[in-house]
Design a protein around this motif. Structure first.
Motif, PDB file in Angstrom:
ATOM      1  N   LYS A 187      26.967  45.053  33.088  1.00 33.24           N
ATOM      2  CA  LYS A 187      28.162  44.379  33.216  1.00 33.24           C
ATOM      3  C   LYS A 187      28.972  44.764  32.240  1.00 33.24           C
ATOM      4  N   ASP A 188      28.815  44.922  30.845  1.00 33.49           N
ATOM      5  CA  ASP A 188      29.326  44.921  29.598  1.00 33.49           C
ATOM      6  C   ASP A 188      29.823  46.162  29.282  1.00 33.49           C
ATOM      7  N   GLU A 204      33.859  38.856  41.931  1.00 28.30           N
ATOM      8  CA  GLU A 204      34.640  37.847  42.508  1.00 28.30           C
ATOM      9  C   GLU A 204      34.767  37.868  44.081  1.00 28.30           C
ATOM     10  N   GLU A 233      33.404  41.460  36.133  1.00 27.25           N
ATOM     11  CA  GLU A 233      33.504  40.240  36.549  1.00 27.25           C
ATOM     12  C   GLU A 233      34.618  40.254  37.501  1.00 27.25           C
ATOM     13  N   GLU A 234      35.648  40.882  37.550  1.00 28.84           N
ATOM     14  CA  GLU A 234      36.522  40.935  38.639  1.00 28.84           C
ATOM     15  C   GLU A 234      35.964  41.674  40.139  1.00 28.84           C
ATOM     16  N   THR A 254      36.995  45.127  35.679  1.00 28.89           N
ATOM     17  CA  THR A 254      35.687  44.752  35.141  1.00 28.89           C
ATOM     18  C   THR A 254      34.599  44.308  36.211  1.00 28.89           C
TER      19      THR A 254
END
Length: 440
Positions: free
Chosen positions: A50-51, A66, A62-63, A60
């Motif tokens: 994820k990084d 969502e 994180e996006e 990203t």
């Protein structure tokens, strides 16, 4: 592949694939894509970093998370229907160990990474039944330390012999697409998976705003690239060496490969020279070329057995593999043993990277700098802290401490840190020390 990595149903399905592949070594799987479902995509998502750096779309992890459920359902539908379009990879360059050359990395979009991971999960149980014991790179339950241990053991048992260091010129950039598809088709003919692999191979490369479509290669950095690279070299090198080369040798011969890094060990010089002569033709047949300067044949005979003067009376030869220099040395008991120490190039590169980090973080708090440096040192020890290499790891720590003191001294005009003050600081913020593993 452990049970904890997958949910029960996925693990059962993958075991079934592995059993079928093992029972029928020549079988081509024509129906695999039904294993790629929403559950498998969720597992692939969990196993995707994820990084990591973002791809050409800038999205990203994180996006993407969502609307994870909706995104994965859409991804599944597009992959199965054939409407999925593999986006170009974003190319960046990282410096190699010599400081002069760079290595190109291709960064896919996050969604592309998830789908590539799902396909790799399905392919892995098939090819794990085919891959040979000489291969260690990017395989479950195998690592670089095992490859290094195998080289050490083989060299020790054969008293050295002859070493052929293999270096494939720009392997990931020159891998032939047509040949790769042909090799994959021996085992996988599922239309959905074959189509996806083709799309990834043909995806463009975006570099400094320019989009190109290379006719060969698979991007380093792509999730699917390691298993495709292993499949290719399994055919080009591993099987050929095991089934064609070894039966024709007069003495013992061994191959140890980690991704595109490999060494071949021979008991006799004439065997080594015969293989050295035919290797370029073998690789040329598959669109690959050996690096003329980095591929070399050298005598590695134990010094007390070098009766024929293979090394011309010079200092015993050394060779590098996976960041370690291999050489002969007498043990404390007076016996000749093979040692492994950090290669000079890898030492310099690791130190330069750490020193650069220290400079960039000069104005962090001492606690933050200490935590970052401790993490980096543990990572260095984790790879290079092998048996008999404690002197190199201690030397690395000393250089890091000296760089840290120099950096702290430059925080302001009045901030000069003497060694007395530095030693007091190290008592308060002790940096990890490598474990002293005893050599043979």
């Amino acid at each position: 592949m452990s049970e904890t990595q997958f949910s029960g149903s996925i693990s059962t399905r993958l075991k079934r694939i592995a059993e079928m592949a093992k029972r029928s070594p020549g079988k081509a799987f024509v129906s695999l894509n039904h294993h790629i479902d929403l559950e498998l995509l969720k597992q692939a998502y969990r196993r995707t970093r994820k990084d990591g750096a973002v791809g050409v779309d800038g999205q990203t992890a994180e996006e993407y998370a969502e609307r994870l459920e909706d995104n994965l359902r859409s991804l599944l539908e597009r992959a199965k229907s054939g409407s999925y379009r593999a986006p170009p990879v974003r190319r960046v360059h990282i410096p190699k160990g010599n400081g002069k050359e760079t290595r190109p990395l291709g960064i896919p979009t996050f969604e592309d990474k998830v789908l590539q991971r799902a396909v790799a999960i399905v392919l892995e149980p098939i090819y794990e039944q085919d891959f040979l014991d000489c291969s260690y790179g990017f395989r479950p339950g195998r690592n670089a330390h095992q490859a290094l241990s195998e080289v050490w053991n083989r060299a020790r048992w054969t008293a050295g012999g002859w070493i052929l260091e293999l270096d494939i010129r720009k392997y990931f950039d020159t891998l032939d697409h047509g040949r790769l598809r042909e090799i994959v088709s021996h085992r996988v003919r599922d239309g959905v998976i074959v189509r996806l692999i083709g799309k990834w191979l043909n995806a463009g490369v975006l570099e400094r705003g320019d989009l190109s479509y290379p006719g060969a290669g698979t991007p380093q950095g792509g999730v699917i690239s390691p298993i495709l690279a292993n499949i290719y070299l399994h055919e080009v090198l591993d099987v050929w060496f095991e089934e064609t080369v070894k039966p024709r040798m007069y003495g013992q011969a061994y191959l140890v490969r980690y991704a595109d890094d490999a060494v071949l060990l021979f008991q006799y010089e004439r065997d080594a020279r015969r293989v050295m002569a035919v290797l370029p033709k073998r690789f040329e047949k598959y669109g690959l070329a050996l690096h003329p300067d980095k591929t070399r044949l050298l005598p590695f005979r134990r010094p007390d057995r070098d009766r024929l003067g293979e090394n011309g009376g010079r200092k015993p030869a050394t060779f590098d593999f996976l960041g370690f220099t291999h050489f002969w040395e007498k043990s404390r008991t007076g016996k000749w043993v093979v040692r492994q120490r950090t290669a000079k190039g890898r030492f310099r590169r690791a130190l330069a990277t750490t020193v650069l980090w220290i400079k960039r973080c000069r104005h962090w708090t001492l606690r933050e700098q200490h935590e970052g440096l401790s993490l980096r040192l543990r990572g260095h020890y984790g790879y290079f802290g092998i048996k008999g290499n404690v002197n190199c790891t201690l030397k690395f720590r000393r250089r890091v401490v000296a760089a840290w003191r120099k950096s702290l001294s430059r925080r302001s005009q009045r901030a000069r840190v003497t060694w007395t003050r530095m030693n007091r600081l190290l008592q308060r913020y002790p940096l990890p020390v490598p474990q002293a593993l005893s050599p043979a």
